[in-house]
Scaffold this motif. Structure first.
Motif, PDB file in Angstrom:
ATOM      1  N   TYR A  38     -32.479  33.524 -37.814  1.00 21.80           N
ATOM      2  CA  TYR A  38     -31.059  33.591 -38.191  1.00 21.80           C
ATOM      3  C   TYR A  38     -30.239  32.603 -37.369  1.00 21.80           C
ATOM      4  O   TYR A  38     -29.382  31.891 -37.927  1.00 21.80           O
ATOM      5  CB  TYR A  38     -30.540  35.009 -37.995  1.00 21.80           C
ATOM      6  N   CYS A  39     -30.471  32.566 -36.070  1.00 19.43           N
ATOM      7  CA  CYS A  39     -29.729  31.623 -35.220  1.00 19.43           C
ATOM      8  C   CYS A  39     -29.991  30.186 -35.659  1.00 19.43           C
ATOM      9  O   CYS A  39     -29.084  29.344 -35.653  1.00 19.43           O
ATOM     10  CB  CYS A  39     -30.139  31.808 -33.759  1.00 19.43           C
ATOM     11  N   LEU A  40     -31.240  29.900 -36.054  1.00 18.34           N
ATOM     12  CA  LEU A  40     -31.607  28.544 -36.438  1.00 18.34           C
ATOM     13  C   LEU A  40     -31.023  28.152 -37.786  1.00 18.34           C
ATOM     14  O   LEU A  40     -30.558  27.018 -37.981  1.00 18.34           O
ATOM     15  CB  LEU A  40     -33.136  28.425 -36.474  1.00 18.34           C
ATOM     16  N   ILE A  41     -31.020  29.096 -38.740  1.00 13.80           N
ATOM     17  CA  ILE A  41     -30.603  28.776 -40.108  1.00 13.80           C
ATOM     18  C   ILE A  41     -29.089  28.860 -40.279  1.00 13.80           C
ATOM     19  O   ILE A  41     -28.498  28.078 -41.036  1.00 13.80           O
ATOM     20  CB  ILE A  41     -31.308  29.730 -41.098  1.00 13.80           C
ATOM     21  N   ALA A  42     -28.448  29.787 -39.579  1.00 14.19           N
ATOM     22  CA  ALA A  42     -27.038  30.040 -39.829  1.00 14.19           C
ATOM     23  C   ALA A  42     -26.111  28.988 -39.233  1.00 14.19           C
ATOM     24  O   ALA A  42     -24.971  28.843 -39.692  1.00 14.19           O
ATOM     25  CB  ALA A  42     -26.651  31.425 -39.298  1.00 14.19           C
ATOM     26  N   PRO A  45     -24.894  25.488 -41.725  1.00 10.73           N
ATOM     27  CA  PRO A  45     -23.750  25.685 -42.640  1.00 10.73           C
ATOM     28  C   PRO A  45     -22.479  26.079 -41.908  1.00 10.73           C
ATOM     29  O   PRO A  45     -21.375  25.733 -42.363  1.00 10.73           O
ATOM     30  CB  PRO A  45     -24.228  26.806 -43.576  1.00 10.73           C
ATOM     31  N   ALA A  46     -22.617  26.798 -40.790  1.00 15.84           N
ATOM     32  CA  ALA A  46     -21.423  27.147 -40.027  1.00 15.84           C
ATOM     33  C   ALA A  46     -20.771  25.899 -39.442  1.00 15.84           C
ATOM     34  O   ALA A  46     -19.542  25.767 -39.456  1.00 15.84           O
ATOM     35  CB  ALA A  46     -21.793  28.127 -38.910  1.00 15.84           C
ATOM     36  N   LEU A  47     -21.589  24.966 -38.962  1.00 13.01           N
ATOM     37  CA  LEU A  47     -21.054  23.738 -38.389  1.00 13.01           C
ATOM     38  C   LEU A  47     -20.393  22.881 -39.461  1.00 13.01           C
ATOM     39  O   LEU A  47     -19.240  22.430 -39.301  1.00 13.01           O
ATOM     40  CB  LEU A  47     -22.170  22.959 -37.708  1.00 13.01           C
ATOM     41  N   ALA A 135     -14.959  31.594 -39.521  1.00  9.81           N
ATOM     42  CA  ALA A 135     -15.563  30.265 -39.594  1.00  9.81           C
ATOM     43  C   ALA A 135     -15.300  29.460 -38.334  1.00  9.81           C
ATOM     44  O   ALA A 135     -16.162  28.693 -37.874  1.00  9.81           O
ATOM     45  CB  ALA A 135     -15.039  29.526 -40.830  1.00  9.81           C
ATOM     46  N   LEU A 136     -14.113  29.637 -37.745  1.00  8.44           N
ATOM     47  CA  LEU A 136     -13.789  28.874 -36.531  1.00  8.44           C
ATOM     48  C   LEU A 136     -14.485  29.443 -35.301  1.00  8.44           C
ATOM     49  O   LEU A 136     -15.025  28.696 -34.475  1.00  8.44           O
ATOM     50  CB  LEU A 136     -12.265  28.860 -36.330  1.00  8.44           C
ATOM     51  N   VAL A 137     -14.486  30.770 -35.183  1.00  8.46           N
ATOM     52  CA  VAL A 137     -15.132  31.378 -34.016  1.00  8.46           C
ATOM     53  C   VAL A 137     -16.649  31.278 -34.127  1.00  8.46           C
ATOM     54  O   VAL A 137     -17.357  31.279 -33.113  1.00  8.46           O
ATOM     55  CB  VAL A 137     -14.693  32.854 -33.877  1.00  8.46           C
ATOM     56  N   LYS A 138     -17.154  31.169 -35.347  1.00 11.96           N
ATOM     57  CA  LYS A 138     -18.596  31.041 -35.550  1.00 11.96           C
ATOM     58  C   LYS A 138     -19.143  29.764 -34.943  1.00 11.96           C
ATOM     59  O   LYS A 138     -20.332  29.694 -34.575  1.00 11.96           O
ATOM     60  CB  LYS A 138     -18.885  31.086 -37.059  1.00 11.96           C
ATOM     61  N   LEU A 139     -18.315  28.739 -34.809  1.00 12.73           N
ATOM     62  CA  LEU A 139     -18.787  27.471 -34.248  1.00 12.73           C
ATOM     63  C   LEU A 139     -19.353  27.648 -32.838  1.00 12.73           C
ATOM     64  O   LEU A 139     -20.508  27.278 -32.588  1.00 12.73           O
ATOM     65  CB  LEU A 139     -17.659  26.433 -34.271  1.00 12.73           C
ATOM     66  N   PRO A 140     -18.600  28.188 -31.870  1.00 10.47           N
ATOM     67  CA  PRO A 140     -19.211  28.372 -30.546  1.00 10.47           C
ATOM     68  C   PRO A 140     -20.312  29.430 -30.542  1.00 10.47           C
ATOM     69  O   PRO A 140     -21.291  29.302 -29.814  1.00 10.47           O
ATOM     70  CB  PRO A 140     -18.030  28.793 -29.660  1.00 10.47           C
ATOM     71  N   ARG A 225     -22.913  39.735 -35.036  1.00  8.99           N
ATOM     72  CA  ARG A 225     -22.776  40.999 -35.766  1.00  8.99           C
ATOM     73  C   ARG A 225     -21.361  41.560 -35.619  1.00  8.99           C
ATOM     74  O   ARG A 225     -20.753  42.017 -36.602  1.00  8.99           O
ATOM     75  CB  ARG A 225     -23.777  42.023 -35.239  1.00  8.99           C
ATOM     76  N   ARG A 226     -20.862  41.542 -34.412  1.00  5.78           N
ATOM     77  CA  ARG A 226     -19.522  42.078 -34.176  1.00  5.78           C
ATOM     78  C   ARG A 226     -18.460  41.261 -34.923  1.00  5.78           C
ATOM     79  O   ARG A 226     -17.496  41.811 -35.461  1.00  5.78           O
ATOM     80  CB  ARG A 226     -19.224  42.105 -32.675  1.00  5.78           C
ATOM     81  N   LEU A 227     -18.651  39.949 -34.952  1.00  7.59           N
ATOM     82  CA  LEU A 227     -17.708  39.112 -35.690  1.00  7.59           C
ATOM     83  C   LEU A 227     -17.781  39.401 -37.187  1.00  7.59           C
ATOM     84  O   LEU A 227     -16.757  39.468 -37.875  1.00  7.59           O
ATOM     85  CB  LEU A 227     -18.021  37.636 -35.435  1.00  7.59           C
ATOM     86  N   LEU A 228     -18.997  39.583 -37.696  1.00 10.12           N
ATOM     87  CA  LEU A 228     -19.156  39.879 -39.119  1.00 10.12           C
ATOM     88  C   LEU A 228     -18.422  41.154 -39.491  1.00 10.12           C
ATOM     89  O   LEU A 228     -17.687  41.202 -40.488  1.00 10.12           O
ATOM     90  CB  LEU A 228     -20.643  40.015 -39.450  1.00 10.12           C
ATOM     91  N   ARG A 229     -18.626  42.209 -38.699  1.00 10.97           N
ATOM     92  CA  ARG A 229     -17.998  43.491 -39.025  1.00 10.97           C
ATOM     93  C   ARG A 229     -16.481  43.425 -38.891  1.00 10.97           C
ATOM     94  O   ARG A 229     -15.750  44.019 -39.686  1.00 10.97           O
ATOM     95  CB  ARG A 229     -18.542  44.572 -38.100  1.00 10.97           C
TER      96      ARG A 229
END
Length: 478
Positions: A38-42, A45-47, A135-140, A225-229
């Motif tokens: 998941y870390c490798l694939i996600a 697209p997030a970037l 989307a923005l917080v997902k970057l870091p 996970r916490r960000l998703l929820r």
């Protein structure tokens, strides 16, 4: 006299071996590999999505503050919100497929009326803006996940160092000043080995990195996970407001239905019987008002001005009228008593356990009752719990064919963990044929609606063939 040996708790000596075993098994578990995947694939697209979103957000904001490009800027921002929603749906799909983290999507934005109304509704899309934040917080966070994957990569590289040196000939050439690099996930700390024996220095380092790798990826995944929820799921406050609106509507409908039932029962039952009592009493009054003898002109007067003798009182008929009036009055009192008991059972005055004991004693199916409620709930909660138990027991008697019922009422903590004030848990189980479900005409829909009015819950476990268990959880205070 010797002191008796102290009893040592078993979990203490077992804890270190269990912890060591967990750490040693972690790199070989399915969870560790799926989290690394998941870390490798996600992250890609997030970037890409995050960079595109940042560019168009800046463009839309710049155009919006200008006088001439305000409408175009607003349209660009609406497009950014749409894109963020689609990007969030992609990440929810990845989390569901790889992590098993199923986050329900947020509702669609409001429709609005007219062109500018729809534009305004899209710009006020709270779920869309939360997707932008994700989307923005997902970057870091995604970058942290990729860095965590480096523990796996560098660990595998170092573990295979002796194999690569001896079998694949990845050793340094004679006279070459450069050796085989030993890499680490940190920018500093790497070194080179120039001999085959030196490669065995990289082996324990690689093993240590592989043991740390699952926990590094787990840390990044937990943050995601916490960000998703929090950002991609439904708005908790909005969901709570909708739930309160629904339960308020249910409570209003329930009270209206109760008033209609009371009016119907009074009109069709007690009122009719009381009218019959009044008519019987009128007839009795007429019968008793007739004189036994003739007129005042003398016994047996038959002159032209005489009214003649009245017929004698029919005592048997009077007795029938009195019996009928008495019967109607008794039935009217019984119906009024049952009606009052349906609104608030008098047995609840002594508490829920005593009321349930009375209910169990009246059952035609043997009931085993266990009640442990140290703190008495509020009257409204007791009433709902009592009626739930009565309805469930009625369902058992009518539909299940059970030979035994077990009713358990306890005080505890909600299974969902969301309640902090404790809950009243009512469990009704039977050994019947099973197959009960909400919405099959068993009255469970009404019970579900009733418990929801006080933020309660109802769960049914009833496989075909039985047994059946229904658990009702209610807050202690309404």
């Amino acid at each position: 006299m010797h002191d008796s040996p102290r009893a040592t708790p078993h979990p203490t000596p077992d804890a270190p071996p269990a912890l060591v075993a967990t750490v040693l098994r972690a790199p070989f578990t399915r969870r560790a590999w799926t989290e690394a995947a998941y870390c490798l694939i996600a992250f890609p697209p997030a970037l890409a999505g995050g960079v595109v979103l940042l560019v168009f957000l800046a463009l839309g904001a710049g155009l919006t503050v200008s006088l001439l490009g305000a409408v175009i800027g607003a349209l660009v921002l609406v497009g950014c919100l749409w894109f963020a929603r689609r990007l969030g749906a992609l990440h929810r799909g990845l989390a569901s497929g790889l992590l098993g983290e199923r986050v329900p999507g947020a509702g669609a934005p409001g429709p609005g009326s007219g062109v500018f109304g729809r534009l305004d509704a899209r710009l006020r899309d709270a779920a869309g803006w939360r997707a932008v934040w994700y989307a923005l917080v997902k970057l870091p966070v995604g970058a942290l996940g990729w860095y965590a994957v480096l523990f796996w990569v560098t660990g595998l590289i170092n573990v295979t160092a002796p194999l690569r040196w001896g079998v694949f000939g990845q050793n340094a050439a004679p006279g070459d000043g450069e050796g085989m690099p030993v890499v680490t996930p940190v920018p500093v700390g790497g070194f080179e080995v120039h001999t085959f024996a030196g490669t065995f220095v990289a082996l324990p380092l690689g093993l240590a990195l592989l043991l740390l790798a699952p926990w590094a990826t787990r840390l990044a995944v937990e943050a995601d996970r916490r960000l998703l929820r929090a950002l991609l799921g439904p708005n908790l406050l909005a969901a709570r407001v909708r739930d309160l609106e629904e339960t308020r509507a249910l409570a209003v409908d329930d009270s209206v239905a109760l008033l209609r039932r009371v009016e119907r029962d009074l009109h069709d039952g007690a009122q009719v019987r009381l009218v019959a009592v009044a008519m019987s009493l009128d007839m009795i009054k007429e019968r008793l008002g007739a004189p036994v003898g003739g007129s005042d002109g003398g016994e047996g007067a038959t002159g032209p001005g005489s009214a003649g003798p009245h017929p004698p009182i029919d005592l048997d008929r009077v007795r029938q009228l009195v019996d009928g009036a008495h019967r109607n009055a008794t039935e009217a009192l019984t119906e009024l008593r049952d009606l009052a008991r349906g609104i608030h059972p008098p047995v609840l005055d002594d508490g829920l356990p005593d009321a349930l004991a009375t209910l169990a004693a009246r059952s035609t199916v043997p009931v085993e009752l266990t009640a442990d409620v140290p703190h008495r709930p509020t009257p409204a909660i007791e009433t709902i719990a009592y009626f739930c138990a009565a309805e469930l027991l009625t369902n058992v008697i009518k539909h299940s064919g059970a030979s035994q019922v077990v009713i358990t009422v306890t005080e505890g903590v909600a299974d969902s963990g969301g309640s902090t004030g404790g809950v009243l848990r009512l469990r009704v189980a039977d050994d019947g044929r099973g197959g009960a479900a909400v919405g099959t005409g068993s009255g469970l829909i009404g019970l579900t609606q009733r418990v929801r009015t006080v933020d309660g819950s109802l769960r049914v476990h009833s496989p075909e063939g039985g047994p059946t268990a229904v658990v009702v959880e209610l807050p202690l205070h309404a």
